[in-house]
Write a protein that holds these residues in place. Structure first.
Motif, PDB file in Angstrom:
ATOM      1  N   GLY A  95     -62.335  59.861  24.824  1.00 21.79           N
ATOM      2  CA  GLY A  95     -63.322  60.777  24.527  1.00 21.79           C
ATOM      3  C   GLY A  95     -62.753  61.972  25.125  1.00 21.79           C
ATOM      4  N   GLY A  96     -63.542  62.633  26.138  1.00 22.99           N
ATOM      5  CA  GLY A  96     -63.073  64.115  26.743  1.00 22.99           C
ATOM      6  C   GLY A  96     -62.191  63.666  27.639  1.00 22.99           C
ATOM      7  N   HIS A  97     -62.177  62.671  28.431  1.00 20.97           N
ATOM      8  CA  HIS A  97     -60.964  62.321  29.361  1.00 20.97           C
ATOM      9  C   HIS A  97     -59.800  62.159  28.758  1.00 20.97           C
ATOM     10  N   GLY A  98     -59.523  61.825  27.341  1.00 20.56           N
ATOM     11  CA  GLY A  98     -58.228  62.091  26.670  1.00 20.56           C
ATOM     12  C   GLY A  98     -57.772  63.354  26.593  1.00 20.56           C
ATOM     13  N   TYR A  99     -58.454  64.258  26.760  1.00 23.69           N
ATOM     14  CA  TYR A  99     -58.080  65.693  26.446  1.00 23.69           C
ATOM     15  C   TYR A  99     -57.633  66.522  27.710  1.00 23.69           C
ATOM     16  N   VAL A 100     -57.850  66.071  28.823  1.00 23.95           N
ATOM     17  CA  VAL A 100     -57.726  66.709  30.097  1.00 23.95           C
ATOM     18  C   VAL A 100     -56.567  65.918  30.712  1.00 23.95           C
ATOM     19  N   LYS A 101     -55.841  66.810  31.934  1.00 26.65           N
ATOM     20  CA  LYS A 101     -54.535  66.199  32.334  1.00 26.65           C
ATOM     21  C   LYS A 101     -55.003  65.337  33.316  1.00 26.65           C
ATOM     22  N   GLU A 102     -56.292  65.067  33.860  1.00 31.83           N
ATOM     23  CA  GLU A 102     -56.608  64.046  34.830  1.00 31.83           C
ATOM     24  C   GLU A 102     -56.032  62.604  34.394  1.00 31.83           C
ATOM     25  N   HIS A 103     -56.046  62.297  33.048  1.00 36.05           N
ATOM     26  CA  HIS A 103     -55.501  61.227  32.615  1.00 36.05           C
ATOM     27  C   HIS A 103     -54.167  61.370  31.867  1.00 36.05           C
ATOM     28  N   PRO A 104     -53.354  60.672  31.923  1.00 37.29           N
ATOM     29  CA  PRO A 104     -51.926  60.834  31.290  1.00 37.29           C
ATOM     30  C   PRO A 104     -52.006  60.469  29.698  1.00 37.29           C
ATOM     31  N   VAL A 105     -52.718  60.149  29.184  1.00 30.81           N
ATOM     32  CA  VAL A 105     -52.904  59.650  27.678  1.00 30.81           C
ATOM     33  C   VAL A 105     -52.453  61.025  26.922  1.00 30.81           C
ATOM     34  N   GLU A 106     -52.944  62.166  27.342  1.00 28.63           N
ATOM     35  CA  GLU A 106     -52.693  63.551  26.736  1.00 28.63           C
ATOM     36  C   GLU A 106     -51.173  63.729  26.555  1.00 28.63           C
ATOM     37  N   ARG A 107     -50.567  63.514  27.565  1.00 30.11           N
ATOM     38  CA  ARG A 107     -49.299  63.607  27.705  1.00 30.11           C
ATOM     39  C   ARG A 107     -48.437  62.948  26.969  1.00 30.11           C
ATOM     40  N   TRP A 108     -48.884  61.638  27.061  1.00 24.63           N
ATOM     41  CA  TRP A 108     -48.174  60.587  26.311  1.00 24.63           C
ATOM     42  C   TRP A 108     -48.257  60.952  24.719  1.00 24.63           C
ATOM     43  N   TYR A 109     -49.456  61.424  24.204  1.00 24.44           N
ATOM     44  CA  TYR A 109     -49.728  61.671  23.027  1.00 24.44           C
ATOM     45  C   TYR A 109     -48.715  62.869  22.645  1.00 24.44           C
ATOM     46  N   ARG A 110     -48.721  64.053  23.291  1.00 25.45           N
ATOM     47  CA  ARG A 110     -47.530  64.990  23.111  1.00 25.45           C
ATOM     48  C   ARG A 110     -46.186  64.344  23.026  1.00 25.45           C
ATOM     49  N   ASP A 111     -45.814  63.517  23.936  1.00 28.52           N
ATOM     50  CA  ASP A 111     -44.454  63.127  23.900  1.00 28.52           C
ATOM     51  C   ASP A 111     -44.230  62.190  22.818  1.00 28.52           C
ATOM     52  N   LEU A 112     -45.176  61.596  22.244  1.00 28.96           N
ATOM     53  CA  LEU A 112     -44.987  60.717  21.092  1.00 28.96           C
ATOM     54  C   LEU A 112     -44.749  61.581  19.743  1.00 28.96           C
ATOM     55  N   ARG A 113     -45.295  62.724  19.714  1.00 23.61           N
ATOM     56  CA  ARG A 113     -45.291  63.456  18.531  1.00 23.61           C
ATOM     57  C   ARG A 113     -43.478  63.729  18.238  1.00 23.61           C
ATOM     58  N   ALA A 114     -42.878  63.786  19.359  1.00 31.47           N
ATOM     59  CA  ALA A 114     -41.240  64.076  19.070  1.00 31.47           C
ATOM     60  C   ALA A 114     -40.678  62.807  18.475  1.00 31.47           C
ATOM     61  N   ILE A 115     -41.036  61.802  18.449  1.00 27.50           N
ATOM     62  CA  ILE A 115     -40.251  60.529  17.965  1.00 27.50           C
ATOM     63  C   ILE A 115     -39.764  60.892  16.633  1.00 27.50           C
ATOM     64  N   GLY A 116     -40.764  61.306  15.685  1.00 24.66           N
ATOM     65  CA  GLY A 116     -40.083  61.538  14.303  1.00 24.66           C
ATOM     66  C   GLY A 116     -39.243  62.700  14.136  1.00 24.66           C
ATOM     67  N   LEU A 117     -39.245  63.632  14.942  1.00 26.60           N
ATOM     68  CA  LEU A 117     -38.278  64.709  14.584  1.00 26.60           C
ATOM     69  C   LEU A 117     -37.005  64.877  15.428  1.00 26.60           C
ATOM     70  N   MET A 118     -37.150  64.209  16.773  1.00 23.67           N
ATOM     71  CA  MET A 118     -35.901  64.196  17.735  1.00 23.67           C
ATOM     72  C   MET A 118     -34.484  63.606  16.862  1.00 23.67           C
ATOM     73  N   GLU A 119     -33.537  64.357  17.144  1.00 30.23           N
ATOM     74  CA  GLU A 119     -32.064  63.657  16.735  1.00 30.23           C
ATOM     75  C   GLU A 119     -31.364  63.845  17.757  1.00 30.23           C
ATOM     76  N   GLY A 120     -30.589  62.605  18.329  1.00 36.42           N
ATOM     77  CA  GLY A 120     -29.575  62.694  19.366  1.00 36.42           C
ATOM     78  C   GLY A 120     -30.402  62.890  20.746  1.00 36.42           C
ATOM     79  N   GLY A 121     -29.651  63.332  21.890  1.00 38.47           N
ATOM     80  CA  GLY A 121     -30.342  63.339  23.141  1.00 38.47           C
ATOM     81  C   GLY A 121     -30.232  62.000  23.874  1.00 38.47           C
ATOM     82  N   VAL A 122     -30.491  60.827  23.116  1.00 40.49           N
ATOM     83  CA  VAL A 122     -30.452  59.331  23.434  1.00 40.49           C
ATOM     84  C   VAL A 122     -29.444  58.402  22.365  1.00 40.49           C
ATOM     85  N   LEU A 123     -28.968  57.266  23.249  1.00 43.02           N
ATOM     86  CA  LEU A 123     -28.084  56.597  22.263  1.00 43.02           C
ATOM     87  C   LEU A 123     -28.006  55.052  22.777  1.00 43.02           C
ATOM     88  N   VAL A 124     -28.230  54.353  21.822  1.00 42.86           N
ATOM     89  CA  VAL A 124     -28.179  52.720  22.377  1.00 42.86           C
ATOM     90  C   VAL A 124     -27.030  52.178  21.754  1.00 42.86           C
TER      91      VAL A 124
END
Length: 431
Positions: free
Chosen positions: A402-431
């Protein structure tokens, strides 16, 4: 030996290690790491000189062929994963919010990651590393465990390993002798694999960065974007179109003329310290060409990088699910936990189900890569699933808070922003 040895010693003495029959393997791991010595960061002004001559490049052999897809981990894989899980929980998670705001990883976190020897996991024992065979599955497990702490910090910790892995897989004997000792020695260099470019609908197989033959080598011009830890990097592996023939990989030392770094903070991955790498007629020697410039090498690089991002997506998505479940069980509305509502319970179940699918398809692709089997189709499936479902899990996590998901008090908003990068990032890491 610092925090890493403390973690390993704690694990070696834990009752669960004895109960699972892992005490002797753990003791061997501690002994080997003590003998080898952990690395410490801080290698400004490095001079790259071959430490010794190699008759041929050293490649890790393919893993044993398996008739069936088996997720059973070896003793060493379990020890490595458990160690990294504890490191991510104790060091990455507490530092993540501040690192996101500062747009850089804390030096002490990077130093401890260096002590753990993450860059040496894929390097063969003959070259000072710890690998006896291809380690794509192990590297995927490490990436997942780190991302459970924080995706941005995970990328920062894994950036040098992308370069060392590229040198192991595709470097010739001279390149390996010149650069790899730094990744197993006392001073680990900051390094980055630079494929991404700042163009709409970027296609890694249609590069704007160009490489032309010049006197005694190549001349590179172009801009690479979202390069992790670019400001501190001493070594880059850069993708460029070679004489109009197609993409190729080049080793570029940061001290060369014509190299510039421009800050480029993004919506997510802020803790990775992403920046633009500007190449203005940068001259590199003939020996800088990695993998002889063959198209198969570059294709494999793109696939293994995408697989790395899939593993990172799995780790961060797991963090979202692990955070949401206790929240909806403890959050009370209208006299009962919100998890008692079918709409909430079904959504959490969907998130957990999709997460397991992401993990399975990612590890299957890594397993095929490790066994030197064709794995292009599996990587494409993993990237599609992890991109779509990873973003959906992040979005649903924000929604369920809910509202807690939108504030930085909880880390889920940061994880959401980070997960947006999965489909567009190339390189940077390698397995």
């Amino acid at each position: 030996m610092g925090g890493a040895m403390a973690v390993l010693n704690r694990l070696a003495g834990a009752p669960i290690v004895t109960r699972l029959g892992l005490k002797r393997p753990m003791e061997r791991t501690v002994t080997r790491l003590t003998k080898t010595g952990f690395q410490t960061a801080g290698a400004a002004g490095r001079t790259w000189v071959a430490a010794r001559r190699l008759a041929t490049p050293k490649r890790p052999p393919a893993g044993p062929e398996r008739a069936l897809f088996d997720l059973t981990l070896s003793d060493e894989q379990r020890l490595i994963r458990d160690t990294v899980v504890e490191f991510a929980a104790e060091r990455l998670r507490p530092a993540a919010a501040e690192a996101d705001g500062a747009c850089q990883a804390p030096p002490d976190v990077l130093s401890t990651a260096t002590e753990l020897g993450l860059a040496a996991i894929g390097i063969p024992e003959e070259l000072g590393g710890v690998s006896t065979e291809r380690s794509a599955v192990t590297n995927a497990l490490v990436a997942e465990a780190l991302a459970h702490g924080d995706l941005g910090l995970a990328v920062a910790c894994l950036a040098p390993a992308a370069v060392s892995t590229a040198l192991v897989l595709w470097g010739d004997e001279h390149q390996q002798a010149t650069y790899l000792p730094a990744f197993t020695g006392e001073q680990l260099p900051a390094a980055a694999l630079a494929l991404q470019e700042p163009h709409p609908l970027f296609d890694p197989f249609s590069l704007h960065t160009k490489a032309y033959r010049g006197a005694g080598g190549f001349v590179l011009s172009g801009v690479k974007s979202l390069v992790p830890r670019a400001a501190a990097a001493e070594l880059f592996v850069v993708a460029a179109d070679l004489d109009g023939r197609g993409p190729a990989l080049f080793i570029v030392e940061s001290g060369g003329a014509g190299i510039g770094i421009e800050p480029e903070p993004a919506m997510g991955l802020r803790a990775a310290g992403t920046a633009r790498l500007v190449l203005d007629k940068v001259t590199v020697p003939e020996s800088a060409l990695l993998g002889a410039g063959t198209s198969t090498v570059y294709t494999e690089c793109v696939r293994l990088a995408r697989l790395g991002w899939c593993a990172l997506a799995v780790g961060t998505s797991q963090a979202v699910v692990d955070y949401v479940i206790p929240y909806v069980n403890e959050r009370v509305a209208f006299g009962e936990p919100v998890s008692h509502r079918q709409g909430v319970a079904f959504k959490v179940a969907d998130m957990a189900t999709e997460l397991e699918g992401m993990r399975l398809v990612t590890l299957r692709a890594a397993s095929r890569a490790e066994q030197a089997k064709p794995y292009g189709r599996e990587v494409a499936l993993a990237r599609k699933l992890c991109t779509d479902k990873g973003m959906a899990i992040g979005s649903d996590g924000v929604q369920l808070l809910g509202g807690h998901g939108y504030v930085k008090e909880h880390p889920v908003e940061r994880w959401y922003r980070d997960l947006r990068a999965i489909g567009l990032m190339e390189g940077g890491v390698l397995v």
